[in-house]
Design a protein around this motif. Structure first.
Motif, PDB file in Angstrom:
ATOM      1  N   GLY A  46       0.780  -1.213   0.027  1.00 48.44           N
ATOM      2  CA  GLY A  46       0.107   0.053   0.042  1.00 48.44           C
ATOM      3  C   GLY A  46       0.721   1.231  -0.060  1.00 48.44           C
ATOM      4  O   GLY A  46       0.258   2.563  -0.220  1.00 48.44           O
ATOM      5  N   LEU A  47       2.082   1.486   0.111  1.00 43.31           N
ATOM      6  CA  LEU A  47       2.906   2.533   0.289  1.00 43.31           C
ATOM      7  C   LEU A  47       4.144   2.131  -0.626  1.00 43.31           C
ATOM      8  O   LEU A  47       4.702   0.972  -0.401  1.00 43.31           O
ATOM      9  CB  LEU A  47       3.295   2.897   1.827  1.00 43.31           C
ATOM     10  N   THR A  48       4.717   3.057  -1.330  1.00 42.14           N
ATOM     11  CA  THR A  48       6.116   2.923  -1.616  1.00 42.14           C
ATOM     12  C   THR A  48       7.244   3.343  -0.853  1.00 42.14           C
ATOM     13  O   THR A  48       7.048   3.985   0.369  1.00 42.14           O
ATOM     14  CB  THR A  48       6.111   3.732  -2.923  1.00 42.14           C
ATOM     15  N   ALA A  49       8.450   2.796  -0.859  1.00 39.34           N
ATOM     16  CA  ALA A  49       9.422   3.303  -0.204  1.00 39.34           C
ATOM     17  C   ALA A  49       9.891   4.950  -0.084  1.00 39.34           C
ATOM     18  O   ALA A  49       9.982   5.014   0.969  1.00 39.34           O
ATOM     19  CB  ALA A  49      10.872   2.744  -0.733  1.00 39.34           C
ATOM     20  N   ILE A  76      17.507 -11.706  -4.353  1.00 37.83           N
ATOM     21  CA  ILE A  76      17.926 -10.457  -3.554  1.00 37.83           C
ATOM     22  C   ILE A  76      19.389 -10.297  -3.781  1.00 37.83           C
ATOM     23  O   ILE A  76      19.764  -9.345  -3.837  1.00 37.83           O
ATOM     24  CB  ILE A  76      17.583 -10.939  -2.046  1.00 37.83           C
ATOM     25  N   LYS A  77      20.252 -11.181  -4.049  1.00 34.04           N
ATOM     26  CA  LYS A  77      21.627 -11.263  -4.270  1.00 34.04           C
ATOM     27  C   LYS A  77      21.760 -10.562  -5.671  1.00 34.04           C
ATOM     28  O   LYS A  77      22.621  -9.743  -5.871  1.00 34.04           O
ATOM     29  CB  LYS A  77      22.291 -12.629  -4.415  1.00 34.04           C
ATOM     30  N   HIS A  83      18.476  -3.803   0.639  1.00 39.25           N
ATOM     31  CA  HIS A  83      18.227  -2.412   0.469  1.00 39.25           C
ATOM     32  C   HIS A  83      17.991  -1.999  -1.052  1.00 39.25           C
ATOM     33  O   HIS A  83      17.008  -1.420  -1.171  1.00 39.25           O
ATOM     34  CB  HIS A  83      19.371  -1.451   0.956  1.00 39.25           C
ATOM     35  N   SER A  84      18.748  -2.781  -1.972  1.00 42.10           N
ATOM     36  CA  SER A  84      18.602  -2.180  -3.412  1.00 42.10           C
ATOM     37  C   SER A  84      17.309  -3.033  -3.788  1.00 42.10           C
ATOM     38  O   SER A  84      16.432  -2.402  -4.652  1.00 42.10           O
ATOM     39  CB  SER A  84      19.821  -2.683  -4.187  1.00 42.10           C
ATOM     40  N   TRP A  88      15.307   0.820  -0.633  1.00 45.22           N
ATOM     41  CA  TRP A  88      14.965   1.582   0.718  1.00 45.22           C
ATOM     42  C   TRP A  88      16.518   1.872   1.155  1.00 45.22           C
ATOM     43  O   TRP A  88      17.287   1.116   1.557  1.00 45.22           O
ATOM     44  CB  TRP A  88      14.511   0.435   1.739  1.00 45.22           C
ATOM     45  N   PRO A  89      16.784   3.263   1.412  1.00 47.72           N
ATOM     46  CA  PRO A  89      18.017   3.732   1.715  1.00 47.72           C
ATOM     47  C   PRO A  89      18.090   3.719   3.427  1.00 47.72           C
ATOM     48  O   PRO A  89      19.174   3.925   3.801  1.00 47.72           O
ATOM     49  CB  PRO A  89      18.032   5.389   1.306  1.00 47.72           C
ATOM     50  N   ARG A  90      17.136   3.442   4.049  1.00 51.09           N
ATOM     51  CA  ARG A  90      17.224   3.592   5.529  1.00 51.09           C
ATOM     52  C   ARG A  90      17.552   2.379   6.411  1.00 51.09           C
ATOM     53  O   ARG A  90      17.847   1.145   5.634  1.00 51.09           O
ATOM     54  CB  ARG A  90      15.829   4.031   5.963  1.00 51.09           C
ATOM     55  N   ASN A  91      17.281   2.032   7.459  1.00 52.24           N
ATOM     56  CA  ASN A  91      17.625   0.944   8.253  1.00 52.24           C
ATOM     57  C   ASN A  91      16.660  -0.094   7.991  1.00 52.24           C
ATOM     58  O   ASN A  91      15.546   0.153   7.751  1.00 52.24           O
ATOM     59  CB  ASN A  91      17.714   1.327   9.777  1.00 52.24           C
ATOM     60  N   LEU A  92      17.114  -1.293   8.174  1.00 52.24           N
ATOM     61  CA  LEU A  92      16.371  -2.602   8.200  1.00 52.24           C
ATOM     62  C   LEU A  92      16.533  -3.551   9.247  1.00 52.24           C
ATOM     63  O   LEU A  92      17.818  -3.500   9.759  1.00 52.24           O
ATOM     64  CB  LEU A  92      16.811  -3.371   6.787  1.00 52.24           C
ATOM     65  N   LEU A  93      15.670  -4.001   9.835  1.00 54.56           N
ATOM     66  CA  LEU A  93      15.609  -5.142  10.782  1.00 54.56           C
ATOM     67  C   LEU A  93      14.918  -6.255  10.201  1.00 54.56           C
ATOM     68  O   LEU A  93      13.668  -6.129  10.004  1.00 54.56           O
ATOM     69  CB  LEU A  93      15.050  -4.367  12.101  1.00 54.56           C
ATOM     70  N   THR A  94      15.768  -7.342  10.327  1.00 47.83           N
ATOM     71  CA  THR A  94      14.826  -8.764   9.852  1.00 47.83           C
ATOM     72  C   THR A  94      14.887  -9.682  11.154  1.00 47.83           C
ATOM     73  O   THR A  94      15.948  -9.610  11.983  1.00 47.83           O
ATOM     74  CB  THR A  94      15.819  -9.316   8.856  1.00 47.83           C
TER      75      THR A  94
END
Length: 96
Positions: A46-49, A76-77, A83-84, A88-94
């Motif tokens: 529903g929202l873009t990065a 992903i690789k 991020h790419s 998404w240029p900000r932080n990620l938590l998995t």
């Protein structure tokens, strides 16, 4: 991108000991407590990065298990990382 990780307590309630903190992560500062949108499979519904960034979102949550199932590690690789893949240029938590 900085590799420095730190947590700074900005304020603490004497009665409840609840805290307001600044969490410094490699892709920027995150104020805590924080609302974290969930991009389970590497995408927000529903929202873009760009929209999330404009709203001030500084941290996004993903699920390692679901990312591994779909889109999968190969894709992903090929995208040069999560991020790419997410743009998404900000932080990620998995989490799994």
């Amino acid at each position: 991108m900085s590799a420095t990780l730190s947590l700074r307590v900005v304020a603490e309630c004497r009665q409840s000991r609840a805290r307001v903190c600044e969490l410094r992560l490699p892709h920027g500062l995150v104020d805590c407590p924080v609302f974290m949108p969930v991009g389970t499979q590497g995408t927000m519904k529903g929202l873009t990065a760009l929209q999330l960034d404009a709203l001030g979102c500084r941290l996004c949550l993903g699920n390692t298990y679901h990312l591994g199932m779909r889109p999968g590690p190969e894709l992903i690789k090929k995208a040069n990382g999560l991020h790419s893949f997410m743009n998404w240029p900000r932080n990620l938590l998995t989490v799994s």
